[in-house]
Design an enzyme around this catalytic site. Structure first.
Site, short mmCIF file in Angstrom:
data_model
loop_
_atom_site.label_atom_id
_atom_site.label_comp_id
_atom_site.label_asym_id
_atom_site.label_seq_id
_atom_site.Cartn_x
_atom_site.Cartn_y
_atom_site.Cartn_z
N LEU A 17 0.97 -1.19 -0.11
CA LEU A 17 0.18 0.11 -0.03
C LEU A 17 0.92 1.14 -0.04
O LEU A 17 0.30 2.41 -0.41
CB LEU A 17 -0.71 0.05 1.37
CG LEU A 17 -1.91 -1.25 1.41
CD1 LEU A 17 -2.63 -1.01 2.83
CD2 LEU A 17 -2.91 -1.06 0.10
N GLY A 18 1.99 1.27 0.47
CA GLY A 18 3.05 2.16 0.34
C GLY A 18 4.34 1.86 0.75
O GLY A 18 4.66 0.92 1.56
N ARG A 19 4.99 2.78 0.54
CA ARG A 19 6.84 2.46 0.89
C ARG A 19 7.20 3.64 1.21
O ARG A 19 6.91 4.92 0.86
CB ARG A 19 7.41 2.10 -0.24
CG ARG A 19 6.83 0.78 -0.89
CD ARG A 19 7.64 0.32 -2.18
NE ARG A 19 7.29 -0.69 -2.91
CZ ARG A 19 7.58 -2.13 -2.72
NH1 ARG A 19 8.69 -2.34 -1.75
NH2 ARG A 19 7.06 -2.98 -3.39
N GLY A 20 8.12 3.63 2.49
CA GLY A 20 8.79 4.86 2.80
C GLY A 20 10.33 4.42 3.23
O GLY A 20 10.64 3.34 3.11
N GLY A 21 11.02 5.42 3.58
CA GLY A 21 12.36 5.15 3.78
C GLY A 21 12.71 4.16 5.04
O GLY A 21 13.72 3.41 5.07
N ALA A 23 9.86 1.97 6.22
CA ALA A 23 9.04 0.77 6.29
C ALA A 23 8.10 0.69 5.13
O ALA A 23 8.10 1.46 4.48
CB ALA A 23 8.10 0.72 7.59
N VAL A 25 4.34 -0.41 3.97
CA VAL A 25 3.00 -1.00 4.40
C VAL A 25 2.23 -1.86 3.43
O VAL A 25 2.15 -1.72 2.29
CB VAL A 25 2.05 0.46 4.62
CG1 VAL A 25 0.70 -0.08 5.20
CG2 VAL A 25 2.77 1.24 5.65
N ASP A 141 3.80 16.17 11.33
CA ASP A 141 4.04 16.12 9.98
C ASP A 141 2.58 16.11 9.40
O ASP A 141 2.03 14.98 8.64
CB ASP A 141 4.63 14.67 9.62
CG ASP A 141 5.09 14.47 8.27
OD1 ASP A 141 5.11 15.59 7.47
OD2 ASP A 141 5.23 13.61 7.64
#
Length: 335
Positions: A17-21, A23, A25, A141
């Site tokens: 569903l989502g990618r970040g630096g 983690a 999801v 944020d």
């Protein structure tokens, strides 16, 4: 399905569903309770770093204590051990409420919101922030990408990954005095490296309202340094310069929300919301932007809000069958 796709013997990972630096999801199926959840998994290369492990754990602890219909819920935490890689450390994960829908960022890309929709979303965000701030949690944020719009039109704040908890700078998800957040929505004090408080969130919420009303953030620049300078030293153009339906009363609300000195801003999310709803009474019904009848009044703290769009219970993310995937519609995407 391989065991590395079933975390803790219970959560069956599906789409990303989502990618970040920090983690990734995933959409996941809770095998025990037969429901859909969002699972935030620390990246494998960071699993050995106690800083990132602690950050993920504190995020889970922070959100678990915030029970509000406008804040994404945490269901569970755990650590996954891959038996085929005995030399590798366990990988921490957080199991969160699955929020069907799309972020306000995605929604804005589809076209302008009416003034009524913009105010409705902002009031609900401020309700969640009031609750969070009363609990001693500063999000740090707030931005369109971190506000989800549910299928029934409600909103939920996500991604407390850099939240600050309580009055102790050490009780923060990351190191104090670090420049954290997203440049277009940072308060002047965050830019200067000072400790963020509730009024810092309200500045970011002011940036959010500005973008909801105009389709653009108050400051635009080629790089974070330019944006940081503008937040500290420049005043944004009145929102009415970009959208003529924005009334002088709404412009005045934004001037207060975006004041450089935090002492000159709204001192609470409640006062921000009350000023916004008062300004909304002046909107012209003939413009299709009537906001007095449908805007939810600021709710009592600790009480769920039920609107004409649907009850709070309909926002739980439970689903008897896999939700349809639409790449433009993200879910809990904090990473």
């Amino acid at each position: 399905m391989s065991t590395d796709r079933v975390l803790g013997g219970r959560y069956e990972l599906r789409d990303v569903l989502g990618r970040g630096g920090m983690a990734i999801v995933h959409l996941a199926r809770d095998i025990c309770l037969e429901r859909w959840v969002a699972v935030k998994v620390l990246r494998g290369e960071l699993a050995r770093d106690p800083l990132f492990r602690g950050r993920l754990r504190r995020e889970a602890q922070t959100v678990a204590g915030l029970h509000h219909p406008g804040i994404v819920s945490v269901h569970d935490v755990g650590e996954h051990v891959d038996d085929s890689r005995a030399d590798e450390p366990s990988v921490p994960f957080i199991v969160m409420e699955y929020v069907a829908g799309q972020s306000l960022r995605a929604r804005l890309r589809e076209g302008a919101l009416t003034l009524e929709q913009s105010i409705q979303h902002q009031v609900e965000v401020l309700s969640a922030l009031e609750f969070s701030h009363r609990a001693g949690v500063v999000h740090r944020d707030i931005k369109p990408a971190n506000v989800m719009v549910t299928p029934d039109g409600g909103t939920k704040i996500v991604d407390f990954g850099i939240a600050r908890v309580g009055g102790d700078p050490g009780a923060t998800a990351t190191q104090p005095h670090a420049l954290l957040g997203t440049a277009q929505y940072l308060s002047p004090e965050q830019v200067r490296g000072e400790i963020a408080d509730a009024r810092s969130d309200l500045y970011s919420a002011g940036c959010l309202l500005y973008e909801l009303l105009t389709g653009r953030p108050p400051f635009v620049g080629d790089n974070p340094v330019v944006l940081a300078y503008q937040h500290v030293h420049e005043d944004p153009r009145r929102a009415s310069a970009y959208r003529t339906e924005v009334t002088p009363s709404l412009d005045t609300v934004l001037v207060t929300a975006l004041a450089k000195d935090r002492n000159d801003r709204f001192q609470s999310a409640r006062s921000f919301s009350e000023a916004l709803q008062s300004a909304a009474k002046g909107l012209n019904r003939a413009d299709g932007c009537a906001a007095t009848d449908n805007v939810v009044p600021f709710p009592l703290l600790g009480h769920a809000t039920t609107t004409s769009r649907g009850s709070t219970a309909s926002r739980t993310g439970h689903s008897p069958s896999p939700p349809a995937r639409d790449e433009k519609k993200a879910t809990t995407r904090s990473a």
